[in-house]
Motif scaffolding. Structure first.
Motif, PDB file in Angstrom:
ATOM      1  N   ILE A 186      11.654  -1.594  10.653  1.00 23.27           N
ATOM      2  CA  ILE A 186      11.444  -3.240   9.578  1.00 23.27           C
ATOM      3  C   ILE A 186      10.179  -2.988   8.809  1.00 23.27           C
ATOM      4  O   ILE A 186       9.968  -3.935   8.885  1.00 23.27           O
ATOM      5  CB  ILE A 186      10.905  -4.369  10.714  1.00 23.27           C
ATOM      6  CG1 ILE A 186       9.732  -2.571  11.771  1.00 23.27           C
ATOM      7  CG2 ILE A 186      12.229  -4.205  11.650  1.00 23.27           C
ATOM      8  CD1 ILE A 186       9.348  -3.767  12.826  1.00 23.27           C
ATOM      9  N   ALA A 187      10.224  -1.168   8.366  1.00 22.51           N
ATOM     10  CA  ALA A 187       9.010  -1.209   7.569  1.00 22.51           C
ATOM     11  C   ALA A 187       9.583  -1.078   6.057  1.00 22.51           C
ATOM     12  O   ALA A 187      10.089   0.608   6.362  1.00 22.51           O
ATOM     13  CB  ALA A 187       7.896   0.077   8.519  1.00 22.51           C
ATOM     14  N   ILE A 233       9.305  -5.979   0.870  1.00 19.68           N
ATOM     15  CA  ILE A 233      10.333  -6.698   1.650  1.00 19.68           C
ATOM     16  C   ILE A 233       8.708  -7.330   3.357  1.00 19.68           C
ATOM     17  O   ILE A 233       8.617  -8.111   3.426  1.00 19.68           O
ATOM     18  CB  ILE A 233      10.994  -6.236   2.842  1.00 19.68           C
ATOM     19  CG1 ILE A 233      12.473  -6.061   1.396  1.00 19.68           C
ATOM     20  CG2 ILE A 233      11.767  -7.303   3.579  1.00 19.68           C
ATOM     21  CD1 ILE A 233      14.075  -5.695   1.689  1.00 19.68           C
ATOM     22  N   THR A 234       8.233  -5.777   3.841  1.00 19.85           N
ATOM     23  CA  THR A 234       8.072  -6.122   4.944  1.00 19.85           C
ATOM     24  C   THR A 234       5.845  -5.812   4.457  1.00 19.85           C
ATOM     25  O   THR A 234       5.269  -5.926   5.560  1.00 19.85           O
ATOM     26  CB  THR A 234       8.099  -5.772   6.369  1.00 19.85           C
ATOM     27  OG1 THR A 234       8.707  -4.384   6.269  1.00 19.85           O
ATOM     28  CG2 THR A 234       9.463  -6.100   6.763  1.00 19.85           C
ATOM     29  N   PHE A 235       6.135  -5.040   3.570  1.00 17.49           N
ATOM     30  CA  PHE A 235       4.775  -4.961   2.713  1.00 17.49           C
ATOM     31  C   PHE A 235       4.526  -4.526   1.282  1.00 17.49           C
ATOM     32  O   PHE A 235       6.581  -3.783   1.089  1.00 17.49           O
ATOM     33  CB  PHE A 235       3.992  -3.303   3.372  1.00 17.49           C
ATOM     34  CG  PHE A 235       4.549  -2.272   3.589  1.00 17.49           C
ATOM     35  CD1 PHE A 235       6.151  -1.932   3.899  1.00 17.49           C
ATOM     36  CD2 PHE A 235       4.548  -1.010   2.707  1.00 17.49           C
ATOM     37  CE1 PHE A 235       6.733  -0.436   3.633  1.00 17.49           C
ATOM     38  CE2 PHE A 235       4.929  -0.373   2.331  1.00 17.49           C
ATOM     39  CZ  PHE A 235       6.318   0.513   2.998  1.00 17.49           C
ATOM     40  N   GLN A 236       3.822  -4.520   0.706  1.00 14.56           N
ATOM     41  CA  GLN A 236       3.379  -3.692  -0.803  1.00 14.56           C
ATOM     42  C   GLN A 236       1.844  -3.213  -0.388  1.00 14.56           C
ATOM     43  O   GLN A 236       1.554  -3.742   0.223  1.00 14.56           O
ATOM     44  CB  GLN A 236       4.322  -4.872  -1.492  1.00 14.56           C
ATOM     45  CG  GLN A 236       3.051  -6.213  -1.252  1.00 14.56           C
ATOM     46  CD  GLN A 236       3.255  -7.449  -2.423  1.00 14.56           C
ATOM     47  OE1 GLN A 236       4.361  -7.703  -3.102  1.00 14.56           O
ATOM     48  NE2 GLN A 236       2.294  -8.896  -2.390  1.00 14.56           N
ATOM     49  N   PRO A 284      -2.635  -1.273   0.535  1.00 17.63           N
ATOM     50  CA  PRO A 284      -1.396  -2.088   1.220  1.00 17.63           C
ATOM     51  C   PRO A 284      -1.860  -3.304   1.674  1.00 17.63           C
ATOM     52  O   PRO A 284      -2.669  -3.572   2.563  1.00 17.63           O
ATOM     53  CB  PRO A 284      -1.282  -0.746   2.400  1.00 17.63           C
ATOM     54  CG  PRO A 284      -2.396  -0.212   2.394  1.00 17.63           C
ATOM     55  CD  PRO A 284      -3.237  -0.429   1.085  1.00 17.63           C
ATOM     56  N   GLU A 285      -0.369  -4.291   1.898  1.00 15.89           N
ATOM     57  CA  GLU A 285      -0.462  -5.310   1.904  1.00 15.89           C
ATOM     58  C   GLU A 285       0.288  -5.882   2.716  1.00 15.89           C
ATOM     59  O   GLU A 285       2.151  -5.802   2.366  1.00 15.89           O
ATOM     60  CB  GLU A 285      -0.277  -6.971   1.321  1.00 15.89           C
ATOM     61  CG  GLU A 285      -0.651  -7.734   1.277  1.00 15.89           C
ATOM     62  CD  GLU A 285      -0.246  -8.312  -0.011  1.00 15.89           C
ATOM     63  OE1 GLU A 285      -0.220  -8.833  -0.887  1.00 15.89           O
ATOM     64  OE2 GLU A 285      -1.068 -10.194   0.168  1.00 15.89           O
ATOM     65  N   GLY A 294       0.297  -4.035  12.679  1.00 16.66           N
ATOM     66  CA  GLY A 294      -0.381  -4.683  11.407  1.00 16.66           C
ATOM     67  C   GLY A 294      -0.662  -3.919   9.970  1.00 16.66           C
ATOM     68  O   GLY A 294      -1.119  -5.090   9.367  1.00 16.66           O
ATOM     69  N   PHE A 295       0.355  -3.179   9.979  1.00 20.56           N
ATOM     70  CA  PHE A 295      -0.143  -2.391   8.262  1.00 20.56           C
ATOM     71  C   PHE A 295       1.293  -3.392   7.747  1.00 20.56           C
ATOM     72  O   PHE A 295       1.470  -3.575   7.138  1.00 20.56           O
ATOM     73  CB  PHE A 295       1.120  -1.184   8.329  1.00 20.56           C
ATOM     74  CG  PHE A 295       1.168  -0.325   6.740  1.00 20.56           C
ATOM     75  CD1 PHE A 295       0.481   0.085   6.075  1.00 20.56           C
ATOM     76  CD2 PHE A 295       2.281  -1.064   6.621  1.00 20.56           C
ATOM     77  CE1 PHE A 295       0.368   0.510   5.007  1.00 20.56           C
ATOM     78  CE2 PHE A 295       2.835   0.213   5.246  1.00 20.56           C
ATOM     79  CZ  PHE A 295       2.012   0.303   4.636  1.00 20.56           C
ATOM     80  N   LEU A 296       2.337  -4.249   8.573  1.00 21.88           N
ATOM     81  CA  LEU A 296       2.931  -4.801   8.302  1.00 21.88           C
ATOM     82  C   LEU A 296       3.055  -6.213   8.057  1.00 21.88           C
ATOM     83  O   LEU A 296       3.554  -7.600   7.684  1.00 21.88           O
ATOM     84  CB  LEU A 296       4.428  -4.994   8.980  1.00 21.88           C
ATOM     85  CG  LEU A 296       5.016  -3.670   9.530  1.00 21.88           C
ATOM     86  CD1 LEU A 296       6.602  -3.862   9.872  1.00 21.88           C
ATOM     87  CD2 LEU A 296       5.721  -2.782   8.284  1.00 21.88           C
TER      88      LEU A 296
END
Ligand SMILES: Cc1cc2nc3c(=O)[nH]c(=O)nc-3n(C[C@H](O)[C@H](O)[C@H](O)COP(=O)(O)O)c2cc1C
Length: 207
Positions: free
Chosen positions: A118-119, A123-126, A132-133, A171-173
């Motif tokens: 999922i990471a 798509i799930t983070f950038q 990072p967001e 949280g990172f995601l």
């Protein structure tokens, strides 16, 4: 005026293979019952990682995940399917209830394999100019933890890597609203019998 009741899409991630004997499954089911009582008509999608494990990220799969969807071969689309499906399930959910047995101070490898799927950058983070967001916004997450020992306090408190790890990676995601609920002391006589109920009693769901 009556409080409006809204229905929710609940995603239940199972990672214990112990079915009816599993404390994390019982705890997660109890949380879901409370969610459905507060929000009648809410739906539940179950993703059982113990019965249908996600594979490890071998070479072909990694290559597929790092190839933009429009440039993938049919084989790469197939290789990316677990990841695409898991991310779709998360994006469709309002609430995610993750059953997490504590194995050797960490999470079961089945749950780790799901997280690896999922990471996904873009798509799930950038990464942005500000760092990072996470891109998975607006979810409520409950982690239904089960452990033989006690980690919320006492001498083993520093050995629980499950709660801090899951809070960090979720949280990172972008999933920053994470409540950890514990059924703990399941190997301790005198504690084990009430462990699931005690965890469940700590959960209050806002209507
Ligand atoms: C492979 C394995 C490793 C475990 N490691 C730990 C551990 O490090 N610490 C602990 O407190 N309990 C440990 N346990 C106990 C489990 O956390 C406990 O049995 C829990 O209830 C498992 O979750 P489940 O009931 O949902 O299957 C371990 C259990 C197994 C099967």
């Amino acid at each position: 005026m009556a409080t409006p009741i809204f229905t929710m899409n609940i995603l239940n991630i199972i990672s214990s293979p112990r079915k009816e004997a599993s404390a994390s499954i019982k705890l997660a089911d109890g949380i879901i019952d409370k969610l459905q009582a507060a929000h009648p008509g809410s739906s539940v999608v179950v993703r059982d990682l113990a019965t249908n494990p996600f594979p490890h990220l071998e070479e072909a799969k990694l290559n597929a995940l790092f190839t933009p969807a429009e440039a993938r071969t049919p084989e790469q689309h197939a290789a990316a399917k677990h990841s695409d499906d898991a991310i779709r399930e998360i994006m469709d959910a309002d609430v995610i209830v993750i059953g997490a047995p504590l194995y050797n101070f960490g999470i079961p490898s089945t749950l780790k394999a799901w997280i690896d799927h999922i990471a996904r950058a873009g798509i799930t983070f950038q990464y942005t100019a500000n760092g990072p967001e996470g891109l998975v916004a607006g979810k409520k997450v409950y982690v239904a933890m089960a452990s033989g020992g006690i980690y919320s306090e006492g001498p083993s408190a520093g050995y629980d890597f499950v709660a801090p790890y899951l809070k960090a990676v979720l949280g990172f995601l972008g999933m920053t609203d994470v409540t950890v609920v514990r059924a703990e002391g399941l190997a301790i006589p005198g504690v084990q019998d009430n462990a699931v109920q005690k965890g469940l009693d700590s959960v209050t769901i806002a209507a």
